[in-house]
Design an enzyme around this catalytic site. Structure first.
Site, PDB file in Angstrom:
ATOM      1  CG  ASP A  60      -1.835   1.163   1.296  1.00 58.97           C
ATOM      2  OD1 ASP A  60      -2.930   1.036   0.723  1.00 58.97           O
ATOM      3  OD2 ASP A  60      -1.483   2.221   1.867  1.00 58.97           O
ATOM      4  CE1 TYR A  65       0.270   7.600   2.927  1.00 58.06           C
ATOM      5  CE2 TYR A  65       0.822   5.417   2.135  1.00 58.06           C
ATOM      6  CZ  TYR A  65      -0.025   6.247   2.822  1.00 58.06           C
ATOM      7  OH  TYR A  65      -1.151   5.731   3.402  1.00 58.06           O
ATOM      8  CE  LYS A  90      -3.995   4.596   0.719  1.00 54.41           C
ATOM      9  NZ  LYS A  90      -2.572   4.469   1.020  1.00 54.41           N
ATOM     10  CG  HIS A 123      -4.688   9.541   0.651  1.00 51.83           C
ATOM     11  ND1 HIS A 123      -3.348   9.498   0.388  1.00 51.83           N
ATOM     12  CD2 HIS A 123      -4.822   9.099   1.928  1.00 51.83           C
ATOM     13  CE1 HIS A 123      -2.701   9.050   1.452  1.00 51.83           C
ATOM     14  NE2 HIS A 123      -3.574   8.815   2.397  1.00 51.83           N
TER      15      HIS A 123
END
Ligand code: A2P
Length: 295
Positions: A60, A65, A90, A123
């Site tokens: 994931d 990120y 996402k 997200h």
């Protein structure tokens, strides 16, 4: 194949972790690896490669990120065939909307070095306090995901951090319901209202911070239960999620903890212990919630 690459029955068994089947028939492993923050101060590529070696096959990540390149590199260097890995990313909050989501998806693919995703998520829902038009913003972002699904570029689509009101609003315009909702989920924070809604509509829940960012690891009840099963508290938290049909996404930079977090398929929590954990006092959220995001 997992057994040929790594040898040993145990790894093979982990690789074959029971599947959780999504509404469109796609199967996901029962536990995934969360990569949030793995790029901060560490070699993200090394961490994700270790996770793949430990037996994780659901990885994931997210544009937000800022580690998609490292995740993509880890997958390439692992020599595990791409089609044996289930890869999630996402769309970032700054890319909400139809056209910008389609562009963001292409950018994620480029950074990850792949031509499809197994799962693509919104997200965070648009913020009610700051976006009067939040329903429409979510609906337009979702329309882009539906297109990606129909084109086969995303094998499954879903949302993250959506509460019941966001899901109800989305369901009024959506052609296809989300297949997944990824929310914070751990003992003391199971978000029962949205959990129940998702279960009722066949939406699989993925749990981020399934260890409450370590906050629940010192809980006396969980310690007592862990002692009875000769397991760690982390394993109890993860097994509890799996038995509730939730896919936990533990993260660790430590190879030993990575392995123990996935080694939870040789015991079953009793109904009584499941209920005891469910009735734990609320711990509060350990991360963010849709009403306090500022990015
Ligand atoms: P580390 O990376 O050093 O293992 P969460 O997934 O709930 O957000 O929690 C992540 C945190 O939990 C990280 O700080 C991670 O540290 C720690 N952690 C992960 N697995 C375990 C474990 N089995 N026992 C104790 N701490 C763990």
């Amino acid at each position: 194949m997992g057994n040929i690459l790594f040898g040993g029955n145990k790894i093979f068994r982990l690789w074959k972790m029971e599947n959780v089947i999504l509404a469109n028939g796609i199967g996901l492993p029962a536990v995934g690896f969360g990569s949030y923050k793995v790029s901060e101060g560490q070699d993200g590529t090394r961490v994700v490669k270790d996770a793949l070696l430990a037996g994780y096959r659901l990885i994931d990540t997210a544009a937000m990120y800022k580690n998609e390149e490292q995740v993509g590199k880890a997958i390439k260097e692992s020599v595990i065939p791409r089609n044996e890995i289930l890869l999630t990313s996402k769309v970032a909050n700054t890319d909400r909307g139809y056209d910008s989501t389609l562009r963001a998806f292409d950018e994620s693919l480029r950074r990850l070095g792949t031509d499809y995703l197994d799962l693509y998520l919104i997200h965070w829902p648009a913020d009610k306090a700051r976006e009067k038009d939040w329903r429409n913003v979510n609906a337009e972002t979702w329309r882009a995901l539906e297109r990606l699904l129909k084109e086969g570029r995303a094998r499954a689509i879903g949302v993250s951090n959506f509460m019941k009101e966001h899901l109800v609003a989305l369901s009024e315009t959506a052609d296809i319901l989300p297949m997944v909702n990824q929310i914070e989920f751990h003992p003391g924070w199971m978000q029962r209202e949205v959990y129940n809604w998702c279960v009722g509509y066949g939406i699989v829940i993925e749990g981020w911070s399934p260890l409450g960012r370590t906050r629940v690891l010192n809980d006396p009840l969980l310690i007592r239960i862990a002692e009875r099963y000769s397991k760690s508290v982390a394993q109890i938290c993860l097994r509890w999620a799996v038995q509730l049909g939730v896919i936990p996404l533990p993260k660790s930079v430590n190879p030993e903890r990575m392995k123990s977090n996935i080694d939870i398929f040789d015991f079953t929590l009793s109904e009584e212990d499941m209920k005891l954990i469910e009735s734990m006092p609320a711990t509060g959220e350990s991360g963010l919630s849709p009403d306090n995001i500022t990015f």
